[in-house]
Design a protein around this motif. Sequence first.
Motif, PDB file in Angstrom:
ATOM      1  N   PRO A 382       0.825  -1.208   0.000  1.00  0.00           N
ATOM      2  CA  PRO A 382       0.000   0.000   0.000  1.00  0.00           C
ATOM      3  C   PRO A 382       0.863   1.264   0.000  1.00  0.00           C
ATOM      4  CG  PRO A 382      -0.010  -1.029   2.172  1.00  0.00           C
ATOM      5  CD  PRO A 382       0.682  -1.987   1.233  1.00  0.00           C
ATOM      6  N   ASN A 385      -0.623   4.733   2.976  1.00  0.00           N
ATOM      7  CA  ASN A 385      -0.193   4.959   4.358  1.00  0.00           C
ATOM      8  C   ASN A 385       1.165   5.638   4.442  1.00  0.00           C
ATOM      9  OD1 ASN A 385       1.125   2.634   3.483  1.00  0.00           O
ATOM     10  ND2 ASN A 385       0.963   1.565   5.444  1.00  0.00           N
ATOM     11  N   ARG A 386       1.955   5.598   3.365  1.00  0.00           N
ATOM     12  CA  ARG A 386       3.236   6.319   3.432  1.00  0.00           C
ATOM     13  C   ARG A 386       3.121   7.728   2.852  1.00  0.00           C
ATOM     14  NH1 ARG A 386       7.364   6.998  -1.236  1.00  0.00           N
ATOM     15  NH2 ARG A 386       6.642   5.623  -2.881  1.00  0.00           N
TER      16      ARG A 386
HETATM   17  C1  NAG Z   1       1.858   0.526   5.215  1.00  0.00           C
HETATM   18  O1  NAG Z   1       1.170  -0.712   5.393  1.00  0.00           O
HETATM   19  C2  NAG Z   1       1.932  -1.845   5.024  1.00  0.00           C
HETATM   20  C3  NAG Z   1       1.032  -3.062   5.102  1.00  0.00           C
HETATM   21  O2  NAG Z   1       0.406  -3.104   6.320  1.00  0.00           O
HETATM   22  C4  NAG Z   1       3.159  -1.953   5.897  1.00  0.00           C
HETATM   23  O3  NAG Z   1       3.931  -3.062   5.490  1.00  0.00           O
HETATM   24  C5  NAG Z   1       3.976  -0.694   5.748  1.00  0.00           C
HETATM   25  O4  NAG Z   1       5.075  -0.726   6.636  1.00  0.00           O
HETATM   26  C6  NAG Z   1       3.125   0.535   6.051  1.00  0.00           C
HETATM   27  N1  NAG Z   1       3.909   1.718   5.732  1.00  0.00           N
HETATM   28  C7  NAG Z   1       3.988   2.735   6.552  1.00  0.00           C
HETATM   29  C8  NAG Z   1       4.877   3.855   6.155  1.00  0.00           C
HETATM   30  O5  NAG Z   1       3.363   2.766   7.595  1.00  0.00           O
END
Ligand code: NAG
Length: 752
Positions: A382, A385-386
């Motif tokens: 995904p 989320n980043r």
């Molecule tokens: C975003 O979600 C993915 C899957 O859950 C995870 O592997 C990843 O570390 C997350 N990235 C951030 C920046 O939180």
Amino acid sequence: MARLAWAAALLAAVPTALAAANVTGVYGIIERRMPRHVGQFTIKSVEGDGDAFTVSDTTSPRGGITIECTTTSACARGLYTYVTEVGGVDIFWTGSRLNELQILPQVGKPITGSAIVPYRYHFNTVTFGYTTAFWSFEKWELLLDWLALKGVNIPLAWVGYEAILVDAFREVGLSDAEIFDFLAGPAFLPWNRFGNIQGSWGGTLPAQWVEDQLALQKQIIPRMAELGMTPILPAFTGFVPRALASHYPNASIILGDAWSGFTAPYSNDSFLEPFDPLFTQLQKSFISKQQQAYGNVTHFYTLDQYNEINPANGSTSYLSSISSNTFDSLRAADPDAVWVMQAWLFFASSAFWTNERIEAFLSGAPGSDSMLILDLFAEGQPQWNRTDSFFGKQWVWCELHNLGGAMGMEGNLPLITQAPLEALYTEDNTMVGVGATMEGQEFESEIVYAILLDQAWSSTPLNVTDYVIKRAARRYQVKSLTPGLQKAWEILGSTIYDNQDPATGATIKAILEFSPLISGLVNSSGKQSLGLPTTVPYDTNTTIVPALQLLWQAHEANLALDGVPEFTFDLVMLSRQLLANRFIDLYTHLVSVYDDAASSSDAVNGAGQPLLDLLADLDALLYTNENYLLSTWIADATQWAHGNASYALLLEFSARNQITLWGPTGEISDYAGKQWAGLVGEYYAARWKLFVSTLVSTKASGRAYNQTEVSAASLQLGQAFDLKTWGTEPGETWGTKGNTFDIVNTIIKRWA
Ligand SMILES: *[C@@H]1O[C@H](CO)[C@@H](O)[C@H](O)[C@H]1NC(C)=O
Ligand SMILES: *[C@@H]1O[C@H](CO)[C@@H](O)[C@H](O)[C@H]1NC(C)=O
Ligand SMILES: *[C@@H]1O[C@H](CO)[C@@H](O)[C@H](O)[C@H]1NC(C)=O
Ligand SMILES: *[C@@H]1O[C@H](CO)[C@@H](O)[C@H](O)[C@H]1NC(C)=O
Ligand SMILES: *[C@@H]1O[C@H](CO)[C@@H](O)[C@H](O)[C@H]1NC(C)=O
Ligand SMILES: *[C@@H]1O[C@H](CO)[C@@H](O)[C@H](O)[C@H]1NC(C)=O
Ligand SMILES: *[C@@H]1O[C@H](CO)[C@@H](O)[C@H](O)[C@H]1NC(C)=O
Ligand SMILES: *[C@@H]1O[C@H](CO)[C@@H](O)[C@H](O)[C@H]1NC(C)=O
Ligand SMILES: *[C@@H]1O[C@H](CO)[C@@H](O)[C@H](O)[C@H]1NC(C)=O
Ligand SMILES: *[C@@H]1O[C@H](CO)[C@@H](O)[C@H](O)[C@H]1NC(C)=O
Ligand SMILES: *[C@@H]1O[C@H](CO)[C@@H](O)[C@H](O)[C@H]1NC(C)=O
């Protein structure tokens, strides 16, 4: 509560085109798919928020079923909810079985449903190459009905793009020769549209193709609209024929990156930079011609400029200039335009696409709803989320799962039912939809997309066990599964479709589809397997084998099942997977015998023969089922030749080349390989025969195994295969041959 208010605000933003229920198209589904029940459904448009429906018994002496619904999409979804949950029948990529419902059962207590997101999306740009490249309208109709019933309301609609583009290019003074020099072959157009490749290595794209695809799109678009779907149409991207630079010496035209092993002249596409006034001129021309062709059916435009190719300049000012000028051109052509973009690049080129650059690029379009970002691989990598929810742009949670149209049973159903909800319920995020973005739409993977689109109508995670079992009952056209069949699907649901290993979270590529290598194929997801996972993340002996045996026992106990297409399909699917997995063991054994300094060439020959036997069994198995035939892919392609033999050859070459060498000299060979009858028995078998005989001969002579030589010989086999014409080799038939049950019986005895 805050979340609900937010959702209501989003729903209010849904264009009115999505919100008016015209029920005509839904009656059309009944006429096409349930002719015996025409006249028994009453579908009524009602006022209400979002996409919602109520299904109840019609309160008239004549009985029947009433569906009240707020949008056309909700009406179709209401119908689907009734036929699946009450009727016990379903529609699959392998065919519609809705008319198997003999008598409409009563609903009793009314059933209600509503979408939890305003948008349900379908397709990847490359699905138009890997799956639908050669489809006739008949195949489109089945999928469009499937999409409508599932509740999809914003499908991508790329067919016929070139007709509009060619016209726009003619208008700025390019000759047809100059324009067609740019266009890719029939099976490769998506990557031309992405600016990844240009030109056609199998002969210039015929003008007839362009015309026929336009005519096809003129059937697809009205059907989509009638089914409550707002198509996402193409736009002008900036990729242009190289000759444009000589017509406009002052225009800002730069050469893009080479893509994925391709070199000039087939790559490094010319890119007209969006700040050049000619870009806006072409955009306005393109969109107005498109509106003339299909009517003003949408404000959504798909537009990707950096798919697996990077911008020429990484400065944030350059990036925001590209996007703001691109966006302005869309709005100049359509004042309500929404720019739809795949977010694959942010993952695929993550080294380039830092958060600072992503923010600069996305900020080129104003506010939240000027863009719709497809988080293409949200189940695995995904990006939302980043990127702080794509820096406030609205976005869709998409499931990729399939690469290159690979087969290989795999899925993580618990994740697919939970992760989109977790994203949706995350505070301050801008998710507005879910979607299926598979590269290729393989029949075997339908379940992993079906469940996601179904999840879009449930605010709590679907119960996976229950889902898998009820779906299997609908597949086998039984009220409830027998204990044996239930056990089979419990095993599959809790293992193969509950794969928690992120390293293999995609269709598993069978190594038998690759050009032979002496090492690097097994347990790979690296260069040798083109990044595709080849690790089998489950134990075949405790999953595929018992599931297959249980289906076999069900067949022996109830021969009526043999007439059920999805039951036969599943038997073939499981048998196919068994063989694909066993091949890995045979290959590993062969290489270990070869590597053993003490072994003889006879021993190597003995260890090699079973690989070839297995491929022969696999080919015979695949030949028994209409969904596993190379001849179907070729027949679909050559139908467009209208009997013109040289055109048919061009089409067949394009079709064969995509699934084999994928490029003039094997640039991404085998990426789109398939376990299809004919391909396995002729091409893959020939390559593995070459491998075995090379091992035997080098063992006998003491000469070293030379991978370069084997790969070169294998490439030659591919080039010869691509030039063949189906029906000219012994044993090639256009339809199926052989009896599934006889062959499955043999396979179980021999390989289980
Ligand atoms: C975003 O979600 C993915 C899957 O859950 C995870 O592997 C990843 O570390 C997350 N990235 C951030 C920046 O939180
Ligand atoms: C509803 O859709 C049908 C078929 O697409 C069309 O013929 C009809 O005009 C539409 N009705 C309204 C009221 O828009
Ligand atoms: C290109 O720019 C040059 C210098 O500004 C100008 O002389 C020339 O006329 C331009 N050519 C075209 C085709 O616009
Ligand atoms: C094509 O692009 C690549 C970079 O991806 C570059 O190295 C190469 O020189 C380019 N070729 C041409 C003909 O511009
Ligand atoms: C990149 O773009 C910036 C800003 O537009 C410009 O100043 C810079 O010269 C460009 N760099 C290259 C290598 O073109
Ligand atoms: C479609 O929209 C354009 C402006 O975007 C307008 O000029 C045209 O008249 C519209 N066509 C129809 C058939 O409504
Ligand atoms: C899920 O469905 C299965 C099969 O119907 C049932 O046994 C199980 O209790 C359900 N699980 C939950 C958490 O509801
Ligand atoms: C591949 O990985 C599996 C475990 O996932 C292991 O059992 C097997 O030995 C490995 N095979 C090879 C050839 O490395
Ligand atoms: C699976 O079964 C096959 C055939 O009986 C056997 O050869 C193999 O060793 C078994 N593999 C595992 C991992 O148990
Ligand atoms: C047949 O197709 C070829 C290749 O597309 C084309 O050049 C030729 O004109 C066509 N012939 C006829 C009679 O249409
Ligand atoms: C392998 O074969 C190629 C092509 O014939 C040759 O150029 C190369 O030297 C060979 N490699 C070895 C290690 O013999």
